[in-house]
Design a protein around this motif. Structure first.
Motif, PDB file in Angstrom:
ATOM      1  N   LEU A 133       0.854   6.738   7.666  1.00 44.16           N
ATOM      2  CA  LEU A 133      -0.284   5.821   7.750  1.00 44.16           C
ATOM      3  C   LEU A 133      -1.300   6.081   6.640  1.00 44.16           C
ATOM      4  O   LEU A 133      -1.841   5.148   6.050  1.00 44.16           O
ATOM      5  CB  LEU A 133      -0.970   5.964   9.116  1.00 44.16           C
ATOM      6  N   ASN A 152       0.418   5.109   3.268  1.00 41.98           N
ATOM      7  CA  ASN A 152       1.054   3.792   3.163  1.00 41.98           C
ATOM      8  C   ASN A 152       2.355   3.905   2.371  1.00 41.98           C
ATOM      9  O   ASN A 152       2.725   2.995   1.642  1.00 41.98           O
ATOM     10  CB  ASN A 152       0.122   2.767   2.520  1.00 41.98           C
ATOM     11  N   LEU A 212       7.463   3.991   6.694  1.00 43.37           N
ATOM     12  CA  LEU A 212       7.406   3.423   8.037  1.00 43.37           C
ATOM     13  C   LEU A 212       7.865   4.481   9.029  1.00 43.37           C
ATOM     14  O   LEU A 212       8.364   5.534   8.631  1.00 43.37           O
ATOM     15  CB  LEU A 212       8.295   2.185   8.121  1.00 43.37           C
ATOM     16  N   ASN A 243       3.074   3.977  -3.523  1.00 44.84           N
ATOM     17  CA  ASN A 243       1.937   4.526  -2.767  1.00 44.84           C
ATOM     18  C   ASN A 243       2.153   6.004  -2.460  1.00 44.84           C
ATOM     19  O   ASN A 243       1.222   6.809  -2.517  1.00 44.84           O
ATOM     20  CB  ASN A 243       1.757   3.764  -1.453  1.00 44.84           C
ATOM     21  N   VAL A 252       4.075  -8.847  -0.007  1.00 43.39           N
ATOM     22  CA  VAL A 252       3.835  -7.503  -0.503  1.00 43.39           C
ATOM     23  C   VAL A 252       3.102  -7.528  -1.825  1.00 43.39           C
ATOM     24  O   VAL A 252       3.519  -8.212  -2.751  1.00 43.39           O
ATOM     25  CB  VAL A 252       5.178  -6.771  -0.707  1.00 43.39           C
ATOM     26  N   VAL A 292      -0.165  -2.460   0.422  1.00 43.11           N
ATOM     27  CA  VAL A 292       0.744  -2.283   1.558  1.00 43.11           C
ATOM     28  C   VAL A 292      -0.036  -1.624   2.688  1.00 43.11           C
ATOM     29  O   VAL A 292      -0.712  -0.627   2.469  1.00 43.11           O
ATOM     30  CB  VAL A 292       1.939  -1.391   1.159  1.00 43.11           C
ATOM     31  N   ASP A 293       0.044  -2.205   3.849  1.00 38.08           N
ATOM     32  CA  ASP A 293      -0.643  -1.642   5.003  1.00 38.08           C
ATOM     33  C   ASP A 293       0.406  -1.315   6.062  1.00 38.08           C
ATOM     34  O   ASP A 293       0.873  -2.199   6.791  1.00 38.08           O
ATOM     35  CB  ASP A 293      -1.665  -2.651   5.530  1.00 38.08           C
ATOM     36  N   VAL A 294       0.786  -0.043   6.126  1.00 38.61           N
ATOM     37  CA  VAL A 294       1.844   0.376   7.034  1.00 38.61           C
ATOM     38  C   VAL A 294       1.453   0.095   8.481  1.00 38.61           C
ATOM     39  O   VAL A 294       2.284  -0.323   9.291  1.00 38.61           O
ATOM     40  CB  VAL A 294       2.151   1.870   6.820  1.00 38.61           C
ATOM     41  N   ASP A 295       0.189   0.284   8.792  1.00 36.61           N
ATOM     42  CA  ASP A 295      -0.275   0.050  10.154  1.00 36.61           C
ATOM     43  C   ASP A 295      -0.013  -1.397  10.560  1.00 36.61           C
ATOM     44  O   ASP A 295       0.500  -1.692  11.643  1.00 36.61           O
ATOM     45  CB  ASP A 295      -1.772   0.373  10.221  1.00 36.61           C
ATOM     46  N   ILE A 306       2.095  -3.490   9.150  1.00 32.25           N
ATOM     47  CA  ILE A 306       3.541  -3.758   9.185  1.00 32.25           C
ATOM     48  C   ILE A 306       4.130  -3.300  10.513  1.00 32.25           C
ATOM     49  O   ILE A 306       4.921  -4.007  11.144  1.00 32.25           O
ATOM     50  CB  ILE A 306       4.248  -3.052   8.003  1.00 32.25           C
ATOM     51  N   MET A 307       3.726  -2.106  10.938  1.00 31.68           N
ATOM     52  CA  MET A 307       4.259  -1.591  12.203  1.00 31.68           C
ATOM     53  C   MET A 307       3.805  -2.465  13.374  1.00 31.68           C
ATOM     54  O   MET A 307       4.564  -2.681  14.320  1.00 31.68           O
ATOM     55  CB  MET A 307       3.819  -0.144  12.419  1.00 31.68           C
ATOM     56  N   ILE A 348       6.072  -5.403  13.306  1.00 35.14           N
ATOM     57  CA  ILE A 348       7.424  -5.047  13.758  1.00 35.14           C
ATOM     58  C   ILE A 348       7.443  -4.910  15.279  1.00 35.14           C
ATOM     59  O   ILE A 348       8.346  -5.413  15.958  1.00 35.14           O
ATOM     60  CB  ILE A 348       7.876  -3.740  13.082  1.00 35.14           C
TER      61      ILE A 348
END
Lengths: 436, 314
Positions: free
Chosen positions: A328, A331, A334, A362, B7, B12-15, B17-18, B21
């Motif tokens: 997180l 970034n 996943l 990143n 993208v 990119v914002d992993v939070d 994206i999750m 998902i």
């Protein structure tokens, strides 16, 4: 400045996480200070058998002083005591007996620290949970810094470690999650600390094509690097990946690097390469679509940092707070907590090259910002300078809390370690302003 | 396939994206249970998911009550263990006088030993007390373990029941979609018209082949036959055509129709192009379903001998 790095084992052939961490840090700090390593003669962390000669030696230009272990570990006794202190109410004496049976019980090492306390400016203790750190810190608390390398297990919840966490001069944490856990269990917020982690020696150039040719891998693949063990989440990884191959067509395969103590599934899309040289490891990571990190317990995943250093995204087990937090904050990867999430996240990484590439980028920036050696060494040196300035300023420091008296030590007033840990806050430390 | 997230390499914002998902997974699965919800379901609402004749819906509570000292179900708490030592047999609880009595008993102990030796009894009782303590400790541990196992079992059962329920719903959904697709396919096939514009040139080629590769027309024809309406219509149409052919031949040759033998005249193999019964339009009408006939199934009244064929039927 004269420093002593105190660690349970030390050597070029010792690749345990904390031991490797200690060696890297000692070698890096040796360029800026006079560093000795104080350690035991043990090589095996199960038995602590004395295998290396006691006395002084030189490892990669760092002076190493080894002390013999008084007795080997009795696994049966250690298991019984672990079960008792982690699983039921117990006394401080029980915890001390557990620590004694865990080892490495080297009274000579503790004597050496006590006798030579004045010879060193500071002692850097690695791994809070072992005999050398607990007794060593009690012997020289006023000069001790601790690198806890703590995971979320019952040992953190034992009461004997509270005074240690509160009594050292400073703590060098591996991650924000580790800091949150230790502060919650010991209330040591006032002790100087910094989240520092560890750097890694990643080659400037890699050759993915050479790796593909050497191992005959033509299709896209994801890679796992490390011991192939159920405790590392590999069994679940195999199950998830086999499900993935059944659910989605394609030619993505899973490449495993490392020694296996778990049967590898007989699946043409799972390749086990065994233990590989470092050059192959780095080339393999660079050639992969992503690195998979399925472990449930990590205080800091060095291989994940290496993947980020090489610009590859990471797919991590989200049940490990530290890994989820790293993904997180960076970034750069996943994470999954179920098969459904594994399927979706892996399919996304494989199908969306732009996203994978952006996450890798990143990750690389995150590594360069926080985990390159100049950054790590600067954090260590800043902390040491700060402590030395405090010493020179003559600031009074209370001594480390003493052990309870004879009767109090035997009163079964301590909660089970596992129960204590269950009550600690969970979840990743999120970037400021973020909520789940 | 998963959705294409927009993208930008710097954003990119992993939070996020999750979150997307997980939303997708929830959408697919219909309903998603957290661990806490599962625990709650396992503890409280088992009867909704488990077979109540096999597993008690209040199993966990029942077991937990048993764990509590003096809990429900009428269980009597075990008696306190008796700590037994060698002084106990001589002791007294009467204060000062008790101490005096104890001392007298000890003094008289040698005399007592003339009659019998109390020491083995003391040792045995002492050991029995230790055994009782050990047994109770073991029982507590086993009991805790059993509770844990039972709890996990019920939890897993609940989880599996939910999964089975979800899978059943998915199977029903997929089955419904399959039925719909099947009906749709049949409906589409039924509107496929035989196109005579394929031309006469195509017909001899088809005739020459004793076993033409099954095409869409044949597949549809088989469907129609399977539906029960194809075979009678075809048989009547063939008979009508044959009657017309015979009449035509009789008229042309000035001879009466001679049954099947006349129809087997090799001279007819090429077939007069002007045979009205063989015009596509007429054939379409005869067929009733607008489909060509299958040479492999000429109908009971018109089965030609092996090696010969009726070109008009193709």
């Amino acid at each position: 400045m004269k420093l002593a790095v105190v660690v349970q084992r030390y050597g070029l052939d010792i690749n345990g996480g904390a031991e490797l961490h200690a060696r890297y840090v000692a070698e890096q700090l040796a360029r800026r200070a006079d560093v000795d390593v104080l350690t035991t003669c043990a090589r095996d962390y199960i038995t602590w058998r004395n295998e290396l000669p006691a006395g002084e030696s030189d490892v990669n230009g760092v002076r190493v002083r080894r002390f013999p272990v008084r007795r080997e570990r009795n696994p049966e006794r250690f298991g019984r005591r672990s079960h008792h202190v982690f699983g039921s109410a117990h006394s401080v004496a029980d915890e001390l007996a557990w620590l004694d049976s865990e080892g490495p019980a080297s009274a000579a090492l503790i004597d050496g620290i006590r006798r030579n306390e004045a010879s060193y400016d500071f002692f850097l203790f690695f791994s809070f949970r072992y005999y050398h750190a607990y007794h060593g810190i009690r012997a020289a608390a006023s000069r001790s810094l601790l690198v806890p390398t703590a995971e979320r297990d019952g040992a953190v919840g034992l009461s004997i470690f509270g005074p240690v966490f509160r009594g050292v001069r400073a703590l060098m944490y591996n991650s924000f999650e580790e800091r949150a856990m230790i502060q919650a269990v010991s209330g040591n917020d006032a002790v100087p600390h910094v989240v520092v982690g560890v750097g890694s020696e990643v080659p400037a150039r890699t050759n993915p094509e050479r790796f593909r040719q050497k191992y005959g891998i033509t299709s896209p693949f994801v890679v796992y690097v490390g011991r192939i063990d159920e405790n590392k989440g590999c069994k679940e990884l195999f199950s998830h990946f086999e499900g993935y191959t059944r659910a989605l067509r394609g030619d993505l395969s899973l490449v495993l690097m490392g020694t296996s103590i778990l049967p590898i599934p007989d699946n043409p899309r799972i390749r086990h390469l065994g233990f590989v040289p470092d050059a192959d490891k780095f080339d393999g990571i660079a050639a992969a679509e992503a690195l998979i990190m399925p472990s449930y317990f990590e205080s800091l995943s060095m291989v994940a940092l290496e993947a980020w250093a090489l610009g590859r995204p990471v797919l991590a087990n989200g049940r490990c707070d530290v890994l989820q937090g790293q993904c997180l904050r960076s970034n750069g990867g996943l994470f999954y907590e179920s098969y459904g999430e594994f399927l979706e996240t892996l399919a996304l990484i494989q199908s969306n090259r732009r996203l994978a590439s952006a996450m890798g980028q990143n990750g690389r920036e995150y590594f360069q910002r926080h985990y390159t050696w100049p950054v790590i060494v600067r954090k260590y040196m800043d902390m040491l300078d700060r402590l030395r300035a405090e010493d020179q300023g003559g600031a009074a420091r209370p001594p480390i809390e003493p052990l309870p008296g004879w009767f109090a030590r035997r009163r079964p007033a301590c909660r089970a370690g596992d129960d204590v840990v269950r009550g600690l806050p969970e979840g990743p430390a999120r970037p400021a302003g973020r909520r789940r | 396939m998963p959705p294409e997230f927009s993208v930008r390499s710097d954003s990119v914002d992993v939070d996020q994206i999750m979150t997307q998902i997980r939303a997708r997974i929830r959408e697919k699965r219909g309903v998603d249970y957290t661990e806490e919800e599962l625990q709650q379901l396992a503890n409280v609402k088992l009867e909704k998911f488990l077979d109540p004749t096999r597993v008690r819906s209040d199993l966990i509570q029942h077991y937990r009550r048993l764990q509590e000292p003096g809990g429900a179900s009428g269980a009597v708490p075990p008696p306190e263990n008796y700590a037994f030592d060698d002084h106990l047999v001589y002791g007294s609880a009467r204060g000062v006088s008790g101490r005096l009595i104890t001392n007298i008993r000890k003094l008289l102990n040698p005399l007592l030993k003339l009659f019998f030796n109390p020491n083995p009894i003391i040792q045995v009782l002492n050991r029995q007390s230790a055994i009782n303590e050990y047994a109770r400790d073991q029982f507590d541990r086993t009991s805790a373990l059993s509770y844990e196992v039972m709890h996990n079992l019920v939890l897993e059962l609940t989880r599996l029941s939910i999964e089975v329920k979800n899978l059943k719903m998915r199977v029903e959904s997929v089955s419904g979609r399959l039925d719909f697709s099947d009906r749709r396919a049949r409906a589409l096939e039924s509107v496929v018209q035989y196109r005579p514009g394929a031309g006469p040139a195509a017909e001899p080629a088809a005739t020459a082949s004793p076993s033409p590769a099954p095409g869409i027309g044949q597949a549809v024809r088989r469907d129609v036959e399977a539906a029960g309406g194809g075979a009678p219509v075809k048989g009547e149409a063939q008979r009508a055509r044959r009657r017309r052919r015979r009449r035509g031949r009789s008229a042309a040759a000035g001879q009466p129709a001679a049954g099947g033998a006349a129809a087997e005249d090799p001279g007819e193999a090429g077939g007069p192009a002007g045979d009205g019964a063989d015009t596509p339009d007429e054939r379409g009408r005869d067929g009733g379903d607008g489909l060509p006939f299958d040479g492999r199934d000429p109908g009971p009244a018109a089965a030609p001998p092996r090696g010969q064929s009726e070109p008009t039927d193709q």
